[in-house]
Design an enzyme around this catalytic site. Sequence first.
Site, mmCIF file in Angstrom:
data_model
loop_
_atom_site.group_PDB
_atom_site.id
_atom_site.type_symbol
_atom_site.label_atom_id
_atom_site.label_comp_id
_atom_site.label_asym_id
_atom_site.label_seq_id
_atom_site.Cartn_x
_atom_site.Cartn_y
_atom_site.Cartn_z
ATOM 1 N N CYS A 310 17.566 -4.904 -9.345
ATOM 2 C CA CYS A 310 17.168 -6.642 -8.932
ATOM 3 C C CYS A 310 18.445 -7.189 -8.664
ATOM 4 O O CYS A 310 17.911 -7.561 -7.488
ATOM 5 C CB CYS A 310 16.482 -7.110 -10.162
ATOM 6 N N HIS A 358 16.942 -10.490 -15.292
ATOM 7 C CA HIS A 358 16.146 -10.207 -13.981
ATOM 8 C C HIS A 358 16.241 -11.336 -13.080
ATOM 9 O O HIS A 358 16.554 -12.186 -13.142
ATOM 10 C CB HIS A 358 14.431 -9.841 -14.129
ATOM 11 N N HIS A 370 11.863 -9.691 -4.590
ATOM 12 C CA HIS A 370 12.934 -8.996 -6.190
ATOM 13 C C HIS A 370 12.409 -7.591 -5.671
ATOM 14 O O HIS A 370 11.539 -7.094 -5.482
ATOM 15 C CB HIS A 370 12.572 -9.951 -6.585
#
Length: 398
Positions: A310, A358, A370
């Site tokens: 990420c 994240h 993402h």
Amino acid sequence: MASHRKSRPTGPRVAGIRTPALATAALTSVALLSQTANATPSDDRPTLEEVEKKVDDLYRQAGSATEKYNAAKEKTTKQRKKVDTLLDDVAQRTQKLNDAREELGSFASAQYRTGASVPETATLLLADSPQDYFDQNQLMNRLTGRQKTAVDDYVTQQSETMKKRREATESLETLTDSQTDLKSAKSTVQKKLATARELLSELTAEEKARLAAIERKKQEEAERKAAELAKQQAAQEDAERKRREEAAQQQESGSGSSGTSGGTGSSDSSGSSTPGTSTGTKAEKAIAFARAQIGKPYVWGATGPGSYDCSGLTQAAWKAAGVTLPRVTYDQVNAGTTVSVSQAQPGDLVFFYDDISHVGLYIGDGMMIHAPKPGAYVREESIFYDGESSIYSVVRPA
């Protein structure tokens, strides 16, 4: 008199009948098999909902461990460069020290051959003991400039070399600690992912179908919330545009009667009330880069170009726009101005969970690009993919 009664045979009775040991074992096995057959297979088996929650938790923990791995890896890389630089420096200083020592040795040879004096400090360095030095010291004569300089250089180089050696030793110890942290973080990620895969592999085909249905329902709810946010942001933009138009009209009508529009013009000069704005061109470049990565696999610790995690994706996207972001989420979250979710603009970074494990790149209308998790691919998805409460903050890169 001796008893004529027969002794009772050993072995237990079953329904009043004596049974030999072999028969007893057989009957016991039958009883156990019967109990097994009658037991409910799912007594100790987790429900589908429990499996889903456990798998989600494991993936989230793996994501957090991945960021710790990334941080340890970055620290290890920097420390290794520092150690290499220090070792090269020590090697060069050692060579200079050896050259200076040879020059001092030539002074000592001259002393023994001709009886000439050597520099005082050189005598100390070459003496067998402090007493020997003091014995020789009384014989010292005036030093030549070159000899004095050579001795001073030797003493200075010796001190600096020892200091650098200590620094290199400490850096090596730090490097070793960083490598240990790196291995530990890597092991943690692998264990979490292995456990998640094992849980999923134990699901039946029916359970997998039900789980997929649950995921689709969550996705639909996330998309609904994204649409709501898009409407809210569109309404805010319309209101802001009307406010600017009204302010401009007031300024035009007021400029005819007075030489200045005062506070109205000053107020309007700030534009939007959103604190800070992403440079349009840069944000567009970051988003364009991220779009080009869609379909590439998530791989923990990866920074491209073939795969990403990420924070590796967001870092690479903004790098393509000429902006340098830190490597990990814990640092990226501090690399700009924090804004509310309702004020999010394309190019902003959306962070998730209390441990900031994240991050995604906002593209507008409640959506982001993402790298979700292991086994998934870079994709567009609602920022509410894991519920509204999972959003930690929105940051506009500086």
